[in-house]
Write a protein that holds these residues in place. Structure first.
Motif, PDB file in Angstrom:
ATOM      1  N   ASN A 140      -2.750   7.530  -2.999  1.00  0.00           N
ATOM      2  CA  ASN A 140      -3.587   7.811  -1.836  1.00  0.00           C
ATOM      3  C   ASN A 140      -3.941   9.292  -1.732  1.00  0.00           C
ATOM      4  N   THR A 144      -7.684   5.276  -1.091  1.00  0.00           N
ATOM      5  CA  THR A 144      -7.333   4.281  -2.104  1.00  0.00           C
ATOM      6  C   THR A 144      -8.478   3.271  -2.218  1.00  0.00           C
ATOM      7  N   ALA A 150      -0.888   2.276  -0.653  1.00  0.00           N
ATOM      8  CA  ALA A 150      -0.431   3.118  -1.759  1.00  0.00           C
ATOM      9  C   ALA A 150       1.006   2.772  -2.156  1.00  0.00           C
ATOM     10  N   ALA A 155      -1.529  -1.600  -5.479  1.00  0.00           N
ATOM     11  CA  ALA A 155      -2.152  -0.293  -5.655  1.00  0.00           C
ATOM     12  C   ALA A 155      -2.205   0.090  -7.132  1.00  0.00           C
ATOM     13  N   ALA A 159      -5.567   0.766  -8.947  1.00  0.00           N
ATOM     14  CA  ALA A 159      -5.725   2.121  -9.476  1.00  0.00           C
ATOM     15  C   ALA A 159      -6.218   2.084 -10.914  1.00  0.00           C
TER      16      ALA A 159
END
Length: 531
Positions: A140, A144, A150, A155, A159
């Motif tokens: 984050n 995000t 996060a 995540a 990501a």
């Protein structure tokens, strides 16, 4: 040379490049495009030198903010449209058309060709953001993707998937369609290697006048600013790496010295020509890059396999949600990352497109688009999965500096922080610095060739000294930007590039429409023969 269909005709003899060219001191440049481009570049630099950097940056950032907030839909749907154009053209009957005609032969092997387009397209960016971007999304750091929580498994998947999304099909569609537009009109219609040539089916003879001059000047300026920004980022990271590994103070003088060294190597590469310079360095780059990638993968085999699978799943699962422009809850992240990236790729597209157009004669349109879309997407996904996956694993396990800090604190050092966790970290860091430098040289080398061609009226062969001049000018701009404000100035230049990308998105979309009109004349040939 005539380019005819039932709707329009092109006569490139109407564009007498030599009549509007300066032929002094061994130079051969287009008078209007060269003079105005140089003048505006100098005016920009002088103005920035006269203003307080903080004031200049604030003004530029306010304009950038307005562009991102009010025209985010144009960037998002523009990228989607360019990808759709690429897929439809590649798998339609038009994909069988060969660049340069049915009997055209390729100038480079497929491996050398892929190496050159990859090195020119995203070399420095992969090194700079390979660790930083997935880490930022996971922790984050400025939002995000899709507002995922996060430091969670979700995540991690997003990501890696969002990073692959930014560096994948959309990015290479923007690049590929620009390159295809230029290559087709140059090799199949005999027009100058110039952005103005793409728009003849729409604008007619006006492309040879002031309208075409404006298109080419915009192309030169966007390319010059984009190139200088990449050089500044590369110089900053190379200096950070040298400072980190060898304990040298990371000062402005070190950064300037690195850029001077790169300029010298790029000039040497330019004088050796395309085969002895760009081709040789690009092939060397690919070898070093894959050795580097292989070492990291071998040291983290289980993690890499898992992160690669996670990245692919995250990319495929979220490509449609991440491509949407409206109804998003993650506006801060959308503007700060995706819209910025789409604008950045659009701004960099003229440079990449013109360079790739020069080296792509003899490829069918289908081969061209499939290779440009798929191969770099696979390589960038692999690269980001390896480095991003390992970095995220270090954060989760609290290993090394990334784990201790729970993310990135200095973007230019994030890669080296990750490498520090290994016993051979110093060796890996040296390899990384070498890779950055070589990518740096190929970017400056190919960039100077492209800008030189644009300011010479689209000629493919120009005097050697002109290429050297543009290599020096591009390097000097990066040096000046670093000198007057370091990272602040580079960020300001990035903002200028985003602002310039707004009208260029429209230009690229219109260019695709013009390309289709041109390609349809190839389909009309058999009908004309029957008549």
């Amino acid at each position: 040379m005539k380019f005819k269909s039932n709707k329009y005709s092109i006569d490139s003899t109407d564009y007498q490049v030599g009549q509007d060219n300066i032929n002094k001191w061994g130079f051969d440049v287009h008078n209007t495009v060269f003079t105005v481009s140089v003048g505006l570049s100098i005016l920009f630099i002088v103005t920035l030198l006269m203003l307080d950097p903080a004031v200049a940056k604030a003004g530029i950032d306010s304009i950038k903010g307005a562009v991102l907030s009010n025209f985010d839909f144009l960037f998002m749907w523009g990228a989607n449209a360019l990808l759709l154009f690429a897929v439809v053209i590649a798998f339609s009957p038009l994909g069988k058309i060969r660049l340069g005609g049915d009997n055209a032969k390729t100038d480079y092997s497929t491996m050398s060709w892929i190496s050159m387009l990859f090195a020119a397209g995203m070399g420095i960016g992969l090194i700079f953001w390979g660790v930083a971007e997935p880490t930022a999304f996971f922790t984050n750091w400025y939002g995000t993707p899709l507002n995922v929580e996060a430091f969670t498994p979700e995540a991690r998947e997003l990501a890696l998937g969002a990073t692959a999304f930014h560096w994948g099909l959309h990015a290479w569609a923007i690049y590929g369609m620009t390159a295809l537009c230029l290559a087709y009109f140059v090799y199949n219609k005999g027009l100058p290697l110039s952005m103005r040539s793409v728009f003849y089916p729409i604008l007619g003879d006006r492309v040879w006048g002031i309208t075409g001059d404006i298109i080419d000047i915009m192309t030169v300026l966007v390319t010059l600013f984009g190139l200088a920004t990449s050089l500044g980022l590369g110089g900053t990271q190379a200096a950070s790496g040298i400072s980190h590994v060898f304990g040298v103070e990371n000062s402005i003088y070190l950064q300037q010295s690195i850029i001077v060294l790169i300029m010298g190597l790029a000039i040497l590469s330019v004088t050796r020509g395309m085969n002895g310079g760009v081709k040789l360095l690009s092939n060397l780059n690919m070898v070093i890059a894959f050795i580097f990638l292989g070492l990291i993968a071998a040291l983290n085999f289980t993690t890499v396999l898992d992160s690669l699978a996670t990245a692919v799943v995250g990319y495929v699962k979220n490509i449609i949600p991440l491509s949407q422009a409206s109804g998003r809850d993650d506006t801060t992240w959308l503007h700060g990352w995706t819209v910025f990236y789409w604008a950045w790729w659009v701004a960099y597209a003229p440079f990449f497109g013109m360079f790739v157009a020069r080296i792509s004669k003899g490829r069918t349109i289908r081969e061209f688009l499939v290779c440009v879309l798929v191969i770099p997407t696979v390589v960038t996904t692999l690269w980001m999965s390896v480095f991003g996956g390992v970095a995220i694993e270090q954060i989760i396990d609290k290993v090394g500096l990334l784990g201790a800090e729970q993310g990135i604190t200095d973007v230019s050092l994030s890669l080296f922080y990750m490498l520090d966790a290994y016993p051979i970290g110093d060796i890996l860091s040296v390899i990384a610095v070498v890779l950055i430098v070589v990518f740096f040289v190929t970017t400056l080398d190919s960039g100077s060739i492209v800008i030189d061609s644009m300011t010479a009226g689209g000629k493919l062969e120009v005097p050697m000294k002109q290429k050297i001049v543009w290599a020096v000018i591009s390097g000097l701009i990066a040096m000046v930007m670093l000198w007057i404000g370091g990272t602040q100035s580079i960020q300001a230049l990035q903002s200028i590039t985003i602002i310039a990308a707004l009208p260029f998105t429209i230009i690229l979309l219109l260019g695709c429409v013009s390309l289709v009109k041109g390609l349809l004349t190839e389909v009309e040939k058999p009908k004309a023969a029957i008549k």
